[in-house]
Enzyme design. Structure first.
Site, mmCIF file in Angstrom:
data_model
loop_
_atom_site.group_PDB
_atom_site.id
_atom_site.type_symbol
_atom_site.label_atom_id
_atom_site.label_comp_id
_atom_site.label_asym_id
_atom_site.label_seq_id
_atom_site.Cartn_x
_atom_site.Cartn_y
_atom_site.Cartn_z
ATOM 1 N N ILE A 194 0.818 -1.214 0.000
ATOM 2 C CA ILE A 194 0.000 0.000 0.000
ATOM 3 C C ILE A 194 0.859 1.275 0.000
ATOM 4 C CG2 ILE A 194 -0.247 0.364 2.506
ATOM 5 C CD1 ILE A 194 -3.295 0.518 2.016
ATOM 6 N N ASN B 220 11.483 -8.756 6.932
ATOM 7 C CA ASN B 220 11.811 -8.190 8.233
ATOM 8 C C ASN B 220 11.328 -9.173 9.300
ATOM 9 O OD1 ASN B 220 12.867 -5.760 7.180
ATOM 10 N ND2 ASN B 220 10.804 -4.976 6.894
ATOM 11 N N GLU C 149 6.572 -4.836 11.104
ATOM 12 C CA GLU C 149 5.387 -4.146 11.624
ATOM 13 C C GLU C 149 4.154 -5.038 11.636
ATOM 14 O OE1 GLU C 149 5.082 -0.614 9.276
ATOM 15 O OE2 GLU C 149 6.924 0.219 10.138
ATOM 16 N N HIS D 12 5.843 -12.075 5.763
ATOM 17 C CA HIS D 12 5.722 -11.559 4.396
ATOM 18 C C HIS D 12 7.094 -11.273 3.824
ATOM 19 C CE1 HIS D 12 5.411 -8.265 7.312
ATOM 20 N NE2 HIS D 12 6.043 -7.505 6.448
ATOM 21 N N HIS E 174 8.897 -8.896 1.050
ATOM 22 C CA HIS E 174 8.786 -7.743 0.166
ATOM 23 C C HIS E 174 9.558 -8.094 -1.106
ATOM 24 C CE1 HIS E 174 7.683 -4.733 3.401
ATOM 25 N NE2 HIS E 174 8.247 -5.666 4.159
HETATM 26 P P1 AMP Z 1 7.005 -4.780 7.584
HETATM 27 O O1 AMP Z 1 7.544 -3.501 8.148
HETATM 28 O O2 AMP Z 1 8.054 -5.651 6.992
HETATM 29 O O3 AMP Z 1 6.119 -5.499 8.587
HETATM 30 O O4 AMP Z 1 6.107 -4.353 6.361
HETATM 31 C C1 AMP Z 1 4.734 -4.178 6.411
HETATM 32 C C2 AMP Z 1 4.318 -3.654 5.063
HETATM 33 O O5 AMP Z 1 2.924 -3.819 4.915
HETATM 34 C C3 AMP Z 1 4.613 -2.165 4.863
HETATM 35 O O6 AMP Z 1 5.472 -2.011 3.728
HETATM 36 C C4 AMP Z 1 3.216 -1.552 4.635
HETATM 37 O O7 AMP Z 1 3.230 -0.514 3.692
HETATM 38 C C5 AMP Z 1 2.430 -2.757 4.149
HETATM 39 N N1 AMP Z 1 0.997 -2.699 4.384
HETATM 40 C C6 AMP Z 1 0.353 -2.389 5.535
HETATM 41 N N2 AMP Z 1 -0.976 -2.478 5.371
HETATM 42 C C7 AMP Z 1 -1.184 -2.867 4.084
HETATM 43 C C8 AMP Z 1 -2.353 -3.135 3.295
HETATM 44 N N3 AMP Z 1 -3.575 -3.018 3.804
HETATM 45 N N4 AMP Z 1 -2.176 -3.511 2.012
HETATM 46 C C9 AMP Z 1 -0.940 -3.607 1.479
HETATM 47 N N5 AMP Z 1 0.189 -3.385 2.173
HETATM 48 C C10 AMP Z 1 0.074 -3.009 3.460
#
Ligand code: AMP
Length: 121
Positions: free
Chosen positions: A34, A94, A102, A107, A109
């Site tokens: 997002i 991460n 977060e 997941h 990336h």
């Molecule tokens: P991390 O910091 O590795 O946990 O990455 C979490 C990622 O999820 C971040 O890059 C956010 O931009 C992404 N993210 C959070 N909510 C959503 C969503 N609803 N759809 C797509 N990506 C999301």
């Protein structure tokens, strides 16, 4: 720490929150981040309830592990960034607090569509 069923990716997997889907099969779901950090910024998540890569490595079945790794390649091919295109990309996970994670659902990336630069400048 136990898996939080209310994390945002769990809600996406259950269809409670929409996503911009790229690819889905029995093992993974992939959608666009997002808040993209590169021209192409995709996320690949396993369908099982795994908090992070360590939790996944310790608990996932061989089938799930293979499904995730093959899934990353399928997504890269679909996005036309896989190594065989001559382009390539960065796959990054991460992990937990110090890793800056977060969302507590594993997941990867996938960053691509342009040169993504060095990890540490
Ligand atoms: P991390 O910091 O590795 O946990 O990455 C979490 C990622 O999820 C971040 O890059 C956010 O931009 C992404 N993210 C959070 N909510 C959503 C969503 N609803 N759809 C797509 N990506 C999301």
């Amino acid at each position: 720490m136990s898996y939080d069923d209310n994390n945002i990716f769990a809600k996406i997997l259950r269809g409670e929150i929409p996503c911009n889907k790229i690819y889905e099969d029995n093992f993974i779901l992939s959608f666009y981040d997002i808040n993209p950090q590169k021209k192409i910024h995709a996320l690949v998540i396993p369908k099982g309830k795994y908090i992070d890569l360590d939790h996944f490595s310790m608990n996932a079945s061989t089938e799930e592990i293979v499904g995730l790794l093959k899934g990353i390649n399928k997504v890269a091919k679909k996005l036309e960034i896989s190594a065989d295109t001559g382009k390539g990309y960065r796959a990054l996970a991460n992990i937990s607090d110090y890793g800056g994670q977060e969302v507590p659902h594993l997941h990867f990336h996938l960053f691509g569509g342009e040169k993504v630069g060095k990890m540490v400048e």
